[in-house]
Design an enzyme around this catalytic site. Structure first.
Site, short mmCIF file in Angstrom:
data_model
loop_
_atom_site.label_atom_id
_atom_site.label_comp_id
_atom_site.label_asym_id
_atom_site.label_seq_id
_atom_site.Cartn_x
_atom_site.Cartn_y
_atom_site.Cartn_z
N LEU A 118 0.69 -1.22 -0.03
CA LEU A 118 0.03 0.08 -0.02
C LEU A 118 0.81 1.36 -0.17
CD1 LEU A 118 -2.50 -1.40 2.71
CD2 LEU A 118 -2.91 -1.18 0.16
N PRO A 119 0.31 2.30 -0.26
CA PRO A 119 1.07 3.50 -0.57
C PRO A 119 1.79 4.10 0.46
CG PRO A 119 -1.27 3.89 -1.71
CD PRO A 119 -1.14 2.58 -0.81
N THR A 124 6.57 0.27 1.60
CA THR A 124 7.81 1.07 2.43
C THR A 124 6.83 1.98 3.49
OG1 THR A 124 8.99 1.15 0.34
CG2 THR A 124 9.71 2.76 2.08
N LYS A 155 15.63 -0.67 3.96
CA LYS A 155 14.98 -0.05 2.88
C LYS A 155 15.21 1.49 2.86
CE LYS A 155 11.94 0.40 -0.41
NZ LYS A 155 12.45 0.60 -1.86
N LYS A 192 7.50 10.48 0.34
CA LYS A 192 7.26 9.82 1.56
C LYS A 192 8.17 9.23 2.21
CE LYS A 192 5.82 6.03 0.56
NZ LYS A 192 5.89 4.62 0.86
P1 NAD Z 1 0.31 2.40 -6.18
O1 NAD Z 1 -0.02 3.51 -5.94
O2 NAD Z 1 0.69 2.11 -7.76
O3 NAD Z 1 -0.37 1.16 -5.73
C1 NAD Z 1 -1.09 1.01 -4.30
C2 NAD Z 1 -2.31 0.40 -4.58
O4 NAD Z 1 -2.89 0.37 -3.23
C3 NAD Z 1 -3.41 0.67 -5.64
O5 NAD Z 1 -3.99 -0.29 -6.48
C4 NAD Z 1 -4.47 1.44 -4.72
O6 NAD Z 1 -5.77 1.17 -5.29
C5 NAD Z 1 -4.19 0.62 -3.51
N1 NAD Z 1 -5.01 1.15 -2.26
C6 NAD Z 1 -4.66 2.33 -1.84
N2 NAD Z 1 -5.45 2.45 -0.50
C7 NAD Z 1 -6.21 1.33 -0.44
C8 NAD Z 1 -6.72 0.58 0.65
N3 NAD Z 1 -7.25 1.53 1.65
N4 NAD Z 1 -7.12 -0.37 0.48
C9 NAD Z 1 -6.81 -1.38 -0.46
N5 NAD Z 1 -6.14 -1.05 -1.35
C10 NAD Z 1 -5.71 0.28 -1.36
O7 NAD Z 1 1.80 2.08 -5.62
P2 NAD Z 1 3.14 1.30 -5.53
O8 NAD Z 1 3.93 1.92 -6.56
O9 NAD Z 1 2.63 0.03 -6.12
O10 NAD Z 1 3.70 1.12 -4.21
C11 NAD Z 1 3.29 0.34 -3.18
C12 NAD Z 1 4.11 0.46 -2.18
O11 NAD Z 1 5.49 -0.12 -2.59
C13 NAD Z 1 4.61 1.89 -1.75
O12 NAD Z 1 4.79 1.77 -0.18
C14 NAD Z 1 6.11 2.18 -2.30
O13 NAD Z 1 6.75 3.05 -1.60
C15 NAD Z 1 6.44 0.74 -2.39
N6 NAD Z 1 7.52 0.76 -3.60
C16 NAD Z 1 7.04 1.06 -4.66
C17 NAD Z 1 8.19 0.84 -5.73
C18 NAD Z 1 7.91 1.30 -7.35
O14 NAD Z 1 8.89 1.33 -8.15
N7 NAD Z 1 6.63 1.81 -7.60
C19 NAD Z 1 9.17 0.21 -5.54
C20 NAD Z 1 9.78 -0.14 -4.21
C21 NAD Z 1 8.67 -0.10 -3.29
#
Ligand code: NAD
Length: 294
Positions: free
Chosen positions: A65-66, A95, A169, A238
């Site tokens: 999740l975000p 994260t 991380k 963040k």
């Molecule tokens: P994203 O915004 O693409 O995905 C987040 C998902 O969570 C979305 O599908 C959204 O609809 C869902 N969501 C939001 N609130 C929700 C809730 N209350 N209940 C259910 N679903 C909910 O984000 P992401 O890029 O996939 O990142 C996710 C995590 O991974 C973050 O913590 C980010 O920091 C970490 N991360 C991302 C990357 C990257 O390259 N994108 C790399 C490493 C780590």
């Protein structure tokens, strides 16, 4: 067979969930986006309908999740994963910082809580090559979690202390974000002096200046001016704020982290809330008197 739950099917969560399916696991999924759920159901997952249903029906639940606030609410909130019945294992792949990991572990003493943030981007998530930095109880990890994580990437066990994975991380993200910032600075200087950007990247990747930004981000998203690497500047900000708060509490000055935080804040002001973190380059170019929309 263990039923696995997955909450959060975004850029990272969707491919990670898909890899658990490919490994033959039975998967229940949920996301606030119906489209995201439908995409996983099409690959063989079952829609849980709610976060609470994941806790009720699954032994192991993953979250991707975000933000920490969203993870906290999704786990401990009134309709959250643990609202009616908690799973035996809860593993947060987001994260979300060490403090939340500590909070979840102490709020849920009956659950084996793991923090397991990942690195390697969308491509790494798709190819199951992401690194996974894990903190949590070692016996449960070896017995029930490690093999699941091996289906989505390469896990590194960092210790029993809740938040050990999150701390690792944040260290990684400082290095990754500083690499983008310093690459943007070097490239802006070279371009202003008349060098060809593509040639500069080619040279850097054969020289001591090589880093994850010169190797991946510039060739894929900055040189072609697409700024679509797949990690939101808002999420990178963040992460940087989580790091700076933790470092301040630990009495560790991180001036390079402060510069990157400033660049990310300016990227969001300039490019809007949907900006990719590679758009830092535009902020640096504008400050150098170059036209970022060239
Ligand atoms: P994203 O915004 O693409 O995905 C987040 C998902 O969570 C979305 O599908 C959204 O609809 C869902 N969501 C939001 N609130 C929700 C809730 N209350 N209940 C259910 N679903 C909910 O984000 P992401 O890029 O996939 O990142 C996710 C995590 O991974 C973050 O913590 C980010 O920091 C970490 N991360 C991302 C990357 C990257 O390259 N994108 C790399 C490493 C780590």
């Amino acid at each position: 067979m263990t039923t696995i739950g997955f909450l959060g099917l975004g850029r990272m969560g969707a491919p990670m969930a898909a890899n658990l399916l490919k490994a033959g696991h039975k998967l229940l999924v949920h996301d606030v986006s119906a489209e995201a759920v439908a995409a996983l159901v099409a690959q063989g997952a079952t829609a849980a309908g709610s976060a609470a249903a994941l806790g009720e029906q699954c032994q192991v639940v993953f979250t991707s999740l975000p933000t920490p606030a969203i993870v906290r609410e999704a786990v401990l909130g009134a309709d959250g994963i643990c609202s009616t019945k908690a799973p035996a294992i809860l593993c947060d792949l987001s994260t979300s910082g060490p403090q939340l990991a500590v909070e979840l572990a102490s709020a849920l003493p009956q659950v084996a809580c793991f923090d397991a943030p990942v690195s390697g981007g969308i491509k790494g998530a798709e190819q199951a090559t992401i690194s996974i930095m894990v903190g949590g109880p070692s016996t449960e990890y070896e017995a029930n979690l490690r093999s699941l994580l091996e289906a989505i990437g390469k896990p590194f066990y960092m210790g029993e202390t809740p938040g050990a994975g999150q701390t690792m991380k944040l260290v990684n993200n400082l290095l990754g974000a500083v690499a983008i910032g310093v690459t943007a600075e070097g490239m802006a200087f070279g371009i202003k002096q008349g060098l060809d950007p593509a040639k500069m990247i080619e040279v850097l990747n054969q020289s001591t200046g090589i880093n994850s930004a010169t190797r991946d981000k510039w060739p894929r998203s900055v040189l072609p001016r697409t700024f679509d690497f797949g990690f939101a500047a808002a999420l990178s900000l963040k992460d940087t704020r989580l790091l700076m708060d933790e470092a301040q509490a630990a009495g560790v000055p991180l001036p390079l982290g402060q510069v990157v935080q400033d660049y990310l804040e300016r990227t969001l002001v300039r490019e809007g809330p949907a900006a990719d973190f590679t758009a830092i380059a535009k902020v640096v170019e504008a400050a150098a008197g170059l036209d970022p929309e060239r």
